[in-house]
Structures are given as structure tokens and as C-alpha cells.
Design a protein around this motif. Structure first.
Motif, mmCIF file in Angstrom:
data_model
loop_
_atom_site.group_PDB
_atom_site.id
_atom_site.type_symbol
_atom_site.label_atom_id
_atom_site.label_comp_id
_atom_site.label_asym_id
_atom_site.label_seq_id
_atom_site.Cartn_x
_atom_site.Cartn_y
_atom_site.Cartn_z
ATOM 1 N N GLN A 1 -8.536 -36.670 40.749
ATOM 2 C CA GLN A 1 -9.292 -35.742 41.583
ATOM 3 C C GLN A 1 -10.429 -36.496 42.236
ATOM 4 O OE1 GLN A 1 -10.800 -32.399 39.408
ATOM 5 N NE2 GLN A 1 -8.838 -31.906 38.520
ATOM 6 N N ALA A 2 -10.751 -36.120 43.453
ATOM 7 C CA ALA A 2 -11.866 -36.765 44.148
ATOM 8 C C ALA A 2 -12.481 -35.791 45.131
ATOM 9 C CB ALA A 2 -11.399 -38.009 44.890
ATOM 10 N N ILE A 3 -13.758 -35.893 45.286
ATOM 11 C CA ILE A 3 -14.475 -35.181 46.335
ATOM 12 C C ILE A 3 -14.949 -36.253 47.295
ATOM 13 C CG2 ILE A 3 -16.465 -33.765 46.910
ATOM 14 C CD1 ILE A 3 -16.239 -32.560 44.085
ATOM 15 N N VAL A 4 -14.565 -36.122 48.539
ATOM 16 C CA VAL A 4 -14.866 -37.144 49.530
ATOM 17 C C VAL A 4 -15.640 -36.517 50.680
ATOM 18 C CG1 VAL A 4 -13.856 -38.826 51.126
ATOM 19 C CG2 VAL A 4 -12.742 -38.359 48.926
ATOM 20 N N HIS A 5 -16.680 -37.182 51.083
ATOM 21 C CA HIS A 5 -17.463 -36.748 52.245
ATOM 22 C C HIS A 5 -17.285 -37.796 53.335
ATOM 23 C CE1 HIS A 5 -20.759 -35.005 54.552
ATOM 24 N NE2 HIS A 5 -21.083 -36.249 54.835
#
Length: 85
Positions: A66-70
Motif C-alpha cells: 500500500q502507498a499514498i503518493v502525492h
């Protein structure tokens, strides 16, 4: 809306288990079920409780990563957007 200790306790318990029954929540907070229902309703109407949700187990769903990318683009013209995508 000014929150008191009971409101804080209600919010804590709902964050731990949003499916807790009204009767169980009322007992845990030390209120009657009808008074608790009115209190929760007021928290909802004031926008303090925005919604209820579920926390899912990612590995049980077969999700190993899982990753949150901006991403910040310096240009937003259609060509650059297509290039990024």
C-alpha cells in the motif's frame, strides 16, 4: 458545539467500533439509550461525526503493498497531463 467528557467518550468508542449497538454504547457511557441516541444525532448534525466506515484487512484482501503518493505537476496543460498518465 461544545463537547463534554461524555461526547469525547462516545466519539472514542465509535471510532473503536462504529457498529456498536446503541444499547451497548449507552451502557458504556452511562446514559439511557434514548439520551445517547439524541447525543449521537446531535454530533452527526453538527458535522462532528461525518460518516461511519470500515477498516479492512489489506493482506486478507490479497493486497501486499500500500502507498499514498502525492504528485505535484508544474504544468497542468492537457499534453503534460497525458504524458504523466
Amino acid at each position: 458545539m461544545k463537547l463534554d467528557d461524555r461526547d469525547s467518550r462516545i466519539l472514542t468508542l465509535l471510532q473503536e467500533d462504529s457498529r456498536i449497538s446503541n444499547a451497548d454504547l449507552a451502557e458504556a457511557v452511562g446514559m439511557s439509550p434514548s439520551a445517547l441516541w439524541r447525543r449521537v444525532r446531535a454530533l452527526e448534525e453538527a458535522g462532528i461525526i461525518e460518516r461511519y466506515g470500515a477498516v479492512v484487512n489489506a493482506p486478507a484482501m490479497g493486497l501486499g503493498f500500500q502507498a499514498i503518493v502525492h504528485v505535484h505537476l508544474t504544468r497542468h496543460d492537457p499534453d503534460k497531463l497525458v504524458e504523466f498518465i
